[in-house]
Design a protein around this motif. Structure first.
Motif, PDB file in Angstrom:
ATOM      1  N   MET A   1       0.897  -1.275   0.049  1.00 49.30           N
ATOM      2  CA  MET A   1      -0.013   0.014   0.011  1.00 49.30           C
ATOM      3  C   MET A   1       0.753   1.301  -0.032  1.00 49.30           C
ATOM      4  O   MET A   1       1.909   1.274   0.578  1.00 49.30           O
ATOM      5  CB  MET A   1      -0.826  -0.068   1.280  1.00 49.30           C
ATOM      6  CG  MET A   1      -2.332  -0.774   1.114  1.00 49.30           C
ATOM      7  SD  MET A   1      -3.104  -0.594   2.510  1.00 49.30           S
ATOM      8  CE  MET A   1      -4.816  -0.989   1.749  1.00 49.30           C
TER       9      MET A   1
ATOM     10  N   ARG B   1       0.154  -9.009   4.065  1.00 48.72           N
ATOM     11  CA  ARG B   1      -0.930  -8.267   4.389  1.00 48.72           C
ATOM     12  C   ARG B   1      -0.699  -7.002   5.272  1.00 48.72           C
ATOM     13  O   ARG B   1       0.256  -6.852   5.814  1.00 48.72           O
ATOM     14  CB  ARG B   1      -2.071  -8.982   5.151  1.00 48.72           C
ATOM     15  CG  ARG B   1      -2.658 -10.222   4.501  1.00 48.72           C
ATOM     16  CD  ARG B   1      -3.466 -11.189   5.138  1.00 48.72           C
ATOM     17  NE  ARG B   1      -2.651 -11.553   6.311  1.00 48.72           N
ATOM     18  CZ  ARG B   1      -3.090 -11.463   7.416  1.00 48.72           C
ATOM     19  NH1 ARG B   1      -4.490 -11.102   7.562  1.00 48.72           N
ATOM     20  NH2 ARG B   1      -2.492 -11.923   8.463  1.00 48.72           N
TER      21      ARG B   1
ATOM     22  N   TYR C   1      -5.781  -5.633   4.656  1.00 45.73           N
ATOM     23  CA  TYR C   1      -5.833  -5.617   3.018  1.00 45.73           C
ATOM     24  C   TYR C   1      -4.906  -6.727   2.796  1.00 45.73           C
ATOM     25  O   TYR C   1      -3.640  -6.818   3.224  1.00 45.73           O
ATOM     26  CB  TYR C   1      -5.436  -4.376   2.567  1.00 45.73           C
ATOM     27  CG  TYR C   1      -5.181  -4.688   0.814  1.00 45.73           C
ATOM     28  CD1 TYR C   1      -6.329  -4.539  -0.007  1.00 45.73           C
ATOM     29  CD2 TYR C   1      -4.005  -4.152   0.472  1.00 45.73           C
ATOM     30  CE1 TYR C   1      -6.061  -4.752  -1.347  1.00 45.73           C
ATOM     31  CE2 TYR C   1      -3.692  -4.453  -0.909  1.00 45.73           C
ATOM     32  CZ  TYR C   1      -4.746  -4.764  -1.777  1.00 45.73           C
ATOM     33  OH  TYR C   1      -4.570  -4.805  -3.156  1.00 45.73           O
TER      34      TYR C   1
ATOM     35  N   PRO D   1      -2.711  -8.278  -0.347  1.00 41.11           N
ATOM     36  CA  PRO D   1      -2.486  -7.766  -1.838  1.00 41.11           C
ATOM     37  C   PRO D   1      -2.588  -9.221  -2.642  1.00 41.11           C
ATOM     38  O   PRO D   1      -2.533  -8.667  -3.781  1.00 41.11           O
ATOM     39  CB  PRO D   1      -1.096  -7.311  -1.608  1.00 41.11           C
ATOM     40  CG  PRO D   1      -0.586  -8.038  -0.423  1.00 41.11           C
ATOM     41  CD  PRO D   1      -1.763  -8.430   0.583  1.00 41.11           C
TER      42      PRO D   1
ATOM     43  N   ARG E   1      -6.554  -9.474  -3.428  1.00 42.85           N
ATOM     44  CA  ARG E   1      -7.373  -7.908  -3.249  1.00 42.85           C
ATOM     45  C   ARG E   1      -8.387  -7.776  -2.673  1.00 42.85           C
ATOM     46  O   ARG E   1      -9.284  -7.128  -2.973  1.00 42.85           O
ATOM     47  CB  ARG E   1      -7.402  -7.935  -4.835  1.00 42.85           C
ATOM     48  CG  ARG E   1      -6.142  -7.950  -5.802  1.00 42.85           C
ATOM     49  CD  ARG E   1      -6.358  -7.664  -7.067  1.00 42.85           C
ATOM     50  NE  ARG E   1      -5.300  -7.902  -7.929  1.00 42.85           N
ATOM     51  CZ  ARG E   1      -4.603  -8.930  -8.549  1.00 42.85           C
ATOM     52  NH1 ARG E   1      -4.958  -9.947  -7.954  1.00 42.85           N
ATOM     53  NH2 ARG E   1      -3.598  -8.606  -9.155  1.00 42.85           N
TER      54      ARG E   1
ATOM     55  N   CYS F   1     -10.354  -6.823   1.178  1.00 48.07           N
ATOM     56  CA  CYS F   1     -10.180  -6.157   2.378  1.00 48.07           C
ATOM     57  C   CYS F   1     -11.303  -6.327   3.342  1.00 48.07           C
ATOM     58  O   CYS F   1     -12.477  -6.368   2.741  1.00 48.07           O
ATOM     59  CB  CYS F   1      -9.999  -4.711   2.000  1.00 48.07           C
ATOM     60  SG  CYS F   1      -9.650  -3.417   3.387  1.00 48.07           S
TER      61      CYS F   1
ATOM     62  N   GLU G   1      -6.688  -3.129  -7.885  1.00 50.19           N
ATOM     63  CA  GLU G   1      -5.506  -2.521  -7.633  1.00 50.19           C
ATOM     64  C   GLU G   1      -5.629  -0.887  -8.044  1.00 50.19           C
ATOM     65  O   GLU G   1      -6.162  -0.805  -9.179  1.00 50.19           O
ATOM     66  CB  GLU G   1      -4.186  -3.002  -8.246  1.00 50.19           C
ATOM     67  CG  GLU G   1      -2.917  -2.401  -8.292  1.00 50.19           C
ATOM     68  CD  GLU G   1      -1.848  -3.373  -8.989  1.00 50.19           C
ATOM     69  OE1 GLU G   1      -0.670  -2.980  -8.697  1.00 50.19           O
ATOM     70  OE2 GLU G   1      -2.137  -4.082  -9.689  1.00 50.19           O
TER      71      GLU G   1
ATOM     72  N   ARG H   1      -3.489   3.684  -0.883  1.00 49.18           N
ATOM     73  CA  ARG H   1      -3.822   3.193  -2.107  1.00 49.18           C
ATOM     74  C   ARG H   1      -3.239   1.918  -2.393  1.00 49.18           C
ATOM     75  O   ARG H   1      -2.162   1.538  -1.937  1.00 49.18           O
ATOM     76  CB  ARG H   1      -3.032   4.122  -3.375  1.00 49.18           C
ATOM     77  CG  ARG H   1      -3.480   3.764  -4.670  1.00 49.18           C
ATOM     78  CD  ARG H   1      -3.011   4.781  -5.835  1.00 49.18           C
ATOM     79  NE  ARG H   1      -3.113   6.343  -5.506  1.00 49.18           N
ATOM     80  CZ  ARG H   1      -4.284   6.726  -5.675  1.00 49.18           C
ATOM     81  NH1 ARG H   1      -5.105   5.988  -6.349  1.00 49.18           N
ATOM     82  NH2 ARG H   1      -4.452   8.184  -5.496  1.00 49.18           N
ATOM     83  N   THR H   2      -4.079   0.848  -3.002  1.00 54.45           N
ATOM     84  CA  THR H   2      -3.826  -0.361  -2.787  1.00 54.45           C
ATOM     85  C   THR H   2      -2.934  -0.859  -4.088  1.00 54.45           C
ATOM     86  O   THR H   2      -2.984  -0.286  -5.080  1.00 54.45           O
ATOM     87  CB  THR H   2      -5.078  -1.292  -2.922  1.00 54.45           C
ATOM     88  OG1 THR H   2      -5.690  -1.269  -4.248  1.00 54.45           O
ATOM     89  CG2 THR H   2      -6.230  -1.118  -1.775  1.00 54.45           C
TER      90      THR H   2
END
Length: 361
Positions: free
Chosen positions: A1, A30, A105, A107, A110, A112, A158, A222-223
């Protein structure tokens, strides 16, 4: 992130208040995001905030899901309230009121997962610029006790922007909360060159030029996602002969990633974790490698039994597996899911010199 944040205390003295935010790395690459608000201002609210922030970090370290973490945090607030009420009259603050939002979250998936305890809902900005509030179960404020918290999961493509904040950002004397939320959504949707600029845009749109009337915390995230080339997973048969195949699969994957120097430590770690899952867990058994800032090895099964590190006696035939993992890994631990558990180990890409090889053993 990618992270940006702002904190503005209402009180001019001390520069602290009862609001807080935090970003906590978790296992499996995460990330946990936290925003909380303790009722009141000044040094008492700040002291309580510090204790709750420390409690959240401790609970996050054992990988509790968001709803379970808030349940334990609720117990902490109840205990703090009881201690405050039992203290000297001049220091006793009585009941402690607080709200909190906790998000995790992932990754890889994807996804949350979020839960809130009486806190204002978060906002999410999609890549097309649309800003909306996430529809989360409200949950009671912390300190009431006996009431459940509920988590919700959302897919975040994303590049999504997640905004966590406290009510001091959207409440003001000249407009109500609904108007504040509308202003927040408009500000978040405006194009900006960076997250730092977005923070400034939000504060300029919602707060007065002078010091705000309430503490304000804003956390933007921002992911980013881990691609398929960074993750490898296998199904493992619940048979001891499958351990050798697991080692072979891992060695081939490390070669693809150019991590041959980690081959011995990774194979040994995987061998011990997979063996434990076969002996003491329940199928199905899964093995996963994640190549991010470090190499993460994960072995999952459907048993809820947590493995414990113990010192094996001289003539014990077992009991040394986790001790080896603990010596080889930078960090290791267990996290539980709705069904089953995952035992993970994080390996440094620069292992200590002098490790033997399989051939020498």
């Amino acid at each position: 992130m990618e992270i940006a944040y702002r904190y503005l205390p209402a009180g001019a003295q001390g520069g602290v208040g009862g609001d807080w935010y935090d970003v906590i790395p978790l296992s499996g690459a995460r990330v946990a995001l936290v925003v909380g608000d303790v009722v009141g201002r000044g040094i008492h609210a700040a002291a309580t905030m510090g204790r709750l922030r420390t409690a959240v970090r401790t609970l996050a370290d054992i990988d509790l899901p968001p709803d379970e973490l808030l349940t334990h945090l609720d117990d902490v607030v109840i205990r703090l309230s009881a201690e405050a009420s039992a203290g000297p009259a001049i220091e006793a603050a009585g009941d402690i009121g607080a709200t909190c939002l906790y998000a995790v979250y992932d990754p890889v998936s994807r996804q949350c997962a979020l839960a809130r305890a009486g806190h204002v809902p978060p906002a999410v900005v999609s890549r097309d610029g649309t800003a909306d509030l996430l529809d989360l179960p409200p949950g009671p404020p912390l300190g009431l006790g006996g009431l459940p918290f509920e988590a919700a999961e959302f897919d975040l493509p994303e590049g999504s922007l997640l905004a966590l904040y406290t009510d001091g950002l959207i409440e003001a004397r000249d407009h109500d909360i609904d108007a504040g939320i509308a202003l927040l959504r408009q500000a978040l949707a405006q194009p900006a060159p960076s997250l730092q600029a977005t923070c400034d845009t939000v504060l300029d749109a919602l707060l007065p030029a002078d010091r705000p009337h309430d503490d304000v915390a804003l956390l933007l995230a921002r992911t980013h996602a881990l691609g398929a080339c960074q993750v490898a997973s296998w199904d493992v048969d619940a048979d001891p002969v499958a351990v050798a195949q697991a080692r072979s699969d891992v060695a081939q994957q490390l070669s693809r990633w150019g991590l041959e120097e980690l081959e011995f430590t990774t194979e040994l770690t995987v061998s011990e974790l997979v063996t434990n899952a076969i002996r003491y867990g329940r199928p199905p058994i899964g093995l996963r490698l994640i190549h991010d800032r470090a190499l993460v090895c994960e072995v999952s099964d459907t048993s809820s039994t947590t493995p414990h590190l113990r010192r094996a006696r001289t003539f014990d035939e077992g009991g040394r597996g986790l001790l080896l993992v603990a010596q080889l890994a930078e960090r290791w631990g267990t996290r539980h899911a709705r069904q089953g558990k995952t035992v993970w180990a994080e390996l440094n890409e620069k292992p200590s010199a002098g490790f033997p090889t399989w051939d020498s053993l």
